[in-house]
Scaffold this motif. Structure first.
Motif, PDB file in Angstrom:
ATOM      1  N   LEU A   1       0.836  -1.194   0.000  1.00  0.00           N
ATOM      2  CA  LEU A   1       0.000   0.000   0.000  1.00  0.00           C
ATOM      3  C   LEU A   1       0.871   1.244   0.000  1.00  0.00           C
ATOM      4  CD1 LEU A   1      -2.822  -0.947   2.552  1.00  0.00           C
ATOM      5  CD2 LEU A   1      -2.864  -1.072   0.061  1.00  0.00           C
ATOM      6  N   VAL A   2       0.618   2.124  -0.944  1.00  0.00           N
ATOM      7  CA  VAL A   2       1.396   3.357  -1.078  1.00  0.00           C
ATOM      8  C   VAL A   2       0.483   4.539  -0.796  1.00  0.00           C
ATOM      9  CG1 VAL A   2       2.758   4.787  -2.634  1.00  0.00           C
ATOM     10  CG2 VAL A   2       2.851   2.289  -2.839  1.00  0.00           C
ATOM     11  N   ASP A   3       0.766   5.277   0.268  1.00  0.00           N
ATOM     12  CA  ASP A   3       0.034   6.500   0.566  1.00  0.00           C
ATOM     13  C   ASP A   3       0.652   7.611  -0.264  1.00  0.00           C
ATOM     14  OD1 ASP A   3      -1.345   8.622   1.532  1.00  0.00           O
ATOM     15  OD2 ASP A   3      -0.778   8.369   3.626  1.00  0.00           O
ATOM     16  N   THR A   4      -0.014   7.976  -1.339  1.00  0.00           N
ATOM     17  CA  THR A   4       0.586   8.909  -2.304  1.00  0.00           C
ATOM     18  C   THR A   4       0.544  10.353  -1.838  1.00  0.00           C
ATOM     19  OG1 THR A   4      -1.486   9.321  -3.474  1.00  0.00           O
ATOM     20  CG2 THR A   4      -0.189   7.391  -4.145  1.00  0.00           C
ATOM     21  N   GLY A   5      -0.387  10.672  -0.931  1.00  0.00           N
ATOM     22  CA  GLY A   5      -0.541  12.064  -0.547  1.00  0.00           C
ATOM     23  C   GLY A   5      -1.262  12.873  -1.611  1.00  0.00           C
ATOM     24  N   GLU A   6      -1.682  12.220  -2.694  1.00  0.00           N
ATOM     25  CA  GLU A   6      -2.383  12.873  -3.796  1.00  0.00           C
ATOM     26  C   GLU A   6      -3.612  12.048  -4.153  1.00  0.00           C
ATOM     27  OE1 GLU A   6      -1.774  15.544  -5.672  1.00  0.00           O
ATOM     28  OE2 GLU A   6       0.299  16.111  -5.262  1.00  0.00           O
ATOM     29  N   ASN A   7      -4.708  12.712  -4.484  1.00  0.00           N
ATOM     30  CA  ASN A   7      -5.835  12.012  -5.070  1.00  0.00           C
ATOM     31  C   ASN A   7      -5.436  11.695  -6.513  1.00  0.00           C
ATOM     32  OD1 ASN A   7      -8.343  11.512  -6.532  1.00  0.00           O
ATOM     33  ND2 ASN A   7      -9.393  12.277  -4.711  1.00  0.00           N
ATOM     34  N   ILE A   8      -5.273  10.408  -6.824  1.00  0.00           N
ATOM     35  CA  ILE A   8      -4.713  10.013  -8.108  1.00  0.00           C
ATOM     36  C   ILE A   8      -5.532  10.544  -9.278  1.00  0.00           C
ATOM     37  CG2 ILE A   8      -4.152   8.035  -9.583  1.00  0.00           C
ATOM     38  CD1 ILE A   8      -2.237   8.522  -7.261  1.00  0.00           C
ATOM     39  N   ILE A   9      -6.859  10.555  -9.134  1.00  0.00           N
ATOM     40  CA  ILE A   9      -7.696  11.035 -10.233  1.00  0.00           C
ATOM     41  C   ILE A   9      -7.468  12.525 -10.455  1.00  0.00           C
ATOM     42  CG2 ILE A   9     -10.087  11.310 -11.017  1.00  0.00           C
ATOM     43  CD1 ILE A   9     -10.692   8.705  -9.528  1.00  0.00           C
ATOM     44  N   GLY A  10      -7.248  13.272  -9.391  1.00  0.00           N
ATOM     45  CA  GLY A  10      -6.937  14.687  -9.545  1.00  0.00           C
ATOM     46  C   GLY A  10      -5.507  14.936  -9.987  1.00  0.00           C
ATOM     47  N   PHE A  11      -4.643  13.934  -9.836  1.00  0.00           N
ATOM     48  CA  PHE A  11      -3.218  14.073 -10.159  1.00  0.00           C
ATOM     49  C   PHE A  11      -2.990  14.243 -11.658  1.00  0.00           C
ATOM     50  CE2 PHE A  11       1.168  12.004 -10.312  1.00  0.00           C
ATOM     51  CZ  PHE A  11       1.818  13.073  -9.724  1.00  0.00           C
ATOM     52  N   GLY A  12      -3.885  13.715 -12.472  1.00  0.00           N
ATOM     53  CA  GLY A  12      -3.733  13.903 -13.907  1.00  0.00           C
ATOM     54  C   GLY A  12      -4.503  12.893 -14.716  1.00  0.00           C
ATOM     55  N   ASN A  13      -4.746  13.224 -15.987  1.00  0.00           N
ATOM     56  CA  ASN A  13      -5.443  12.286 -16.865  1.00  0.00           C
ATOM     57  C   ASN A  13      -4.467  11.467 -17.698  1.00  0.00           C
ATOM     58  OD1 ASN A  13      -4.890  14.754 -18.369  1.00  0.00           O
ATOM     59  ND2 ASN A  13      -6.044  13.825 -20.035  1.00  0.00           N
ATOM     60  N   VAL A  14      -3.188  11.881 -17.729  1.00  0.00           N
ATOM     61  CA  VAL A  14      -2.148  11.089 -18.396  1.00  0.00           C
ATOM     62  C   VAL A  14      -1.053  10.817 -17.372  1.00  0.00           C
ATOM     63  CG1 VAL A  14      -0.464  10.966 -20.257  1.00  0.00           C
ATOM     64  CG2 VAL A  14      -2.635  12.128 -20.643  1.00  0.00           C
ATOM     65  N   LEU A  15      -0.931   9.559 -16.950  1.00  0.00           N
ATOM     66  CA  LEU A  15       0.040   9.179 -15.929  1.00  0.00           C
ATOM     67  C   LEU A  15       0.933   8.075 -16.474  1.00  0.00           C
ATOM     68  CD1 LEU A  15      -2.333   8.984 -12.823  1.00  0.00           C
ATOM     69  CD2 LEU A  15      -1.005  10.940 -13.606  1.00  0.00           C
ATOM     70  N   ASP A  16       2.236   8.294 -16.457  1.00  0.00           N
ATOM     71  CA  ASP A  16       3.204   7.299 -16.919  1.00  0.00           C
ATOM     72  C   ASP A  16       3.759   6.500 -15.747  1.00  0.00           C
ATOM     73  OD1 ASP A  16       3.036   8.015 -19.593  1.00  0.00           O
ATOM     74  OD2 ASP A  16       4.614   9.522 -19.428  1.00  0.00           O
ATOM     75  N   ILE A  17       3.899   5.189 -15.952  1.00  0.00           N
ATOM     76  CA  ILE A  17       4.647   4.351 -15.018  1.00  0.00           C
ATOM     77  C   ILE A  17       6.070   4.288 -15.561  1.00  0.00           C
ATOM     78  CG2 ILE A  17       4.878   2.096 -13.937  1.00  0.00           C
ATOM     79  CD1 ILE A  17       2.339   3.385 -13.174  1.00  0.00           C
ATOM     80  N   VAL A  18       7.011   4.805 -14.795  1.00  0.00           N
ATOM     81  CA  VAL A  18       8.392   4.925 -15.253  1.00  0.00           C
ATOM     82  C   VAL A  18       9.286   3.977 -14.467  1.00  0.00           C
ATOM     83  CG1 VAL A  18      10.364   6.492 -15.481  1.00  0.00           C
ATOM     84  CG2 VAL A  18       8.055   7.317 -15.961  1.00  0.00           C
ATOM     85  N   LEU A  19      10.053   3.168 -15.188  1.00  0.00           N
ATOM     86  CA  LEU A  19      11.066   2.301 -14.592  1.00  0.00           C
ATOM     87  C   LEU A  19      12.407   2.998 -14.754  1.00  0.00           C
ATOM     88  CD1 LEU A  19      11.856  -0.535 -13.433  1.00  0.00           C
ATOM     89  CD2 LEU A  19      12.152  -1.264 -15.808  1.00  0.00           C
ATOM     90  N   ALA A  20      13.123   3.169 -13.674  1.00  0.00           N
ATOM     91  CA  ALA A  20      14.367   3.938 -13.732  1.00  0.00           C
ATOM     92  C   ALA A  20      15.500   3.215 -13.032  1.00  0.00           C
ATOM     93  CB  ALA A  20      14.164   5.314 -13.085  1.00  0.00           C
ATOM     94  N   ASP A  21      16.700   3.410 -13.562  1.00  0.00           N
ATOM     95  CA  ASP A  21      17.919   2.901 -12.945  1.00  0.00           C
ATOM     96  C   ASP A  21      18.939   4.028 -13.001  1.00  0.00           C
ATOM     97  OD1 ASP A  21      19.922   1.374 -11.865  1.00  0.00           O
ATOM     98  OD2 ASP A  21      20.503   0.488 -13.777  1.00  0.00           O
ATOM     99  N   GLY A  22      19.123   4.712 -11.887  1.00  0.00           N
ATOM    100  CA  GLY A  22      19.995   5.877 -11.892  1.00  0.00           C
ATOM    101  C   GLY A  22      19.402   6.966 -12.764  1.00  0.00           C
ATOM    102  N   ASP A  23      20.198   7.450 -13.735  1.00  0.00           N
ATOM    103  CA  ASP A  23      19.746   8.519 -14.616  1.00  0.00           C
ATOM    104  C   ASP A  23      18.980   8.013 -15.829  1.00  0.00           C
ATOM    105  OD1 ASP A  23      20.905  10.411 -12.986  1.00  0.00           O
ATOM    106  OD2 ASP A  23      22.830  10.363 -14.054  1.00  0.00           O
TER     107      ASP A  23
END
Length: 339
Positions: free
Chosen positions: A73-95
């Protein structure tokens, strides 16, 4: 006679930028955690076939704001629906990073979903804190449902009956004569929240830019359940005809009045009927509340993705001069003289 001999010794140093690609297989499942009225808690699970340094997952909106994702469970601190209509899931390793999935809700649909799950700024009176229709509706029915689980005595039953009558239209009256007022809704009223919820979910899926592949899913995941909860007409029509309506909200309201005058002889009958109606309304509302939200803001994906890291290596091969934008070429000329 003088001879001039030019001997050119060319030393070529190439500094070449290369890439090292690493394929990573990732499986991600994410949805808004059940029971979270404000849509600010995500339930995230993922598996990755290898560990890569500072590997991380992030949720990024169109303005570049980020929310870190971890398992559980991740408490985002943001209402996800209000956060945006285009949301990317980003996988990152360093830069280095890559987008491995995108939640993309059309803007027209999104504007109506925000009225349901985030905020609504109109109404006479306006909702408490301009809360969205679903938030107001679920707050009210959550309170009634919790209370219905604790009916042990005749007095408990009458408190629930008072709460049902107050909640429906946002009143604050001491109906059972115990000197206290029990309600779980602001003056906007439970019935008006439910009608607003239905109407704006309908607007969302009827938007000209609505995703046609999701419209049938939205209906099957609970929107059609509104037909048993409330009447097909408007909120005004419902409030006028609530005394004779067969809709679940109306039946719950109707039985609460005689329950206020229940006796020890009729206690068990009213307790069973009123609590079962409250719990049926609760279940009926959870279906569209969770179903529509998760269709648009949940994500399940699986695939192989490539992270690219920039690396540097030096070559000192003696080859013909080659001009490269990423290379540095040094040429040294030595002049020898002979008599």
């Amino acid at each position: 006679m003088k001879k001039v001999l030019w001997t050119g010794i060319i030393a070529l140093f190439l500094l070449v930028s290369t890439t090292a690609q690493t394929d990573v297989v990732v499986h991600v499942e994410m949805n808004i955690a059940g029971g979270s009225i404000h849509s600010d808690t995500l339930n995230v699970s993922y598996s990755i076939d290898k560990s890569l340094g500072n590997l991380s997952l992030r949720l990024v909106n169109s303005e570049g704001a980020e929310i870190g994702l971890s398992k559980g469970l991740v408490d985002t601190g943001e209402n996800i629906i209000g956060f945006g209509n285009v949301l990317d899931i980003v996988l990152a390793d360093g830069d280095e990073s890559t987008v491995i999935g995108t939640i993309n809700v059309s803007r027209g649909t999104w504007s109506h979903l925000k009225h349901v799950y985030v905020n609504w700024t109109f109404g006479q009176p306006a909702p408490l804190d301009n809360q969205g229709f679903a938030i107001g509706a679920m707050s009210a029915i959550d309170g009634l449902n919790s209370l219905s689980m604790r009916i042990l005595t005749l007095d408990d039953l009458k408190v629930l009956a008072e709460a049902v009558r107050n909640v429906m239209f946002g009143s604050s009256q001491d109906l059972n004569g115990d000197g206290e007022v029990t309600t779980y809704s602001d003056p906007f009223g439970f019935a008006q929240y439910v009608y607003g919820m239905r109407d704006h979910i309908s607007n969302a899926i009827k938007s000209s830019d609505a995703d046609p592949d999701k419209v049938d899913l939205v209906k099957s995941k609970g929107y059609d359940d509104f037909s048993s909860l409330i009447d097909e007409g408007s909120y005004s029509d419902f409030s006028i005809g609530i005394g004779t309506s067969d809709a679940l909200l109306a039946k719950m309201y109707q039985i609460a009045l005689p329950a206020l005058n229940a006796t020890t002889q009729t206690f068990e009958t009213y307790r069973t009927n009123l609590t079962s109606l409250v719990q049926e309304v609760y279940s009926g509302l959870r279906a569209p509340f969770d179903g529509v939200r998760d269709i648009y803001y949940g994500l399940e994906l699986q695939g192989a993705f490539t992270l690219t890291e920039a690396k540097t290596q030096v070559s000192t091969e003696s080859t013909a001069p080659v001009i490269l934008s990423s290379s540095i070429i040094a040429v040294v000329l030595i002049r020898r003289r002979r008599e």
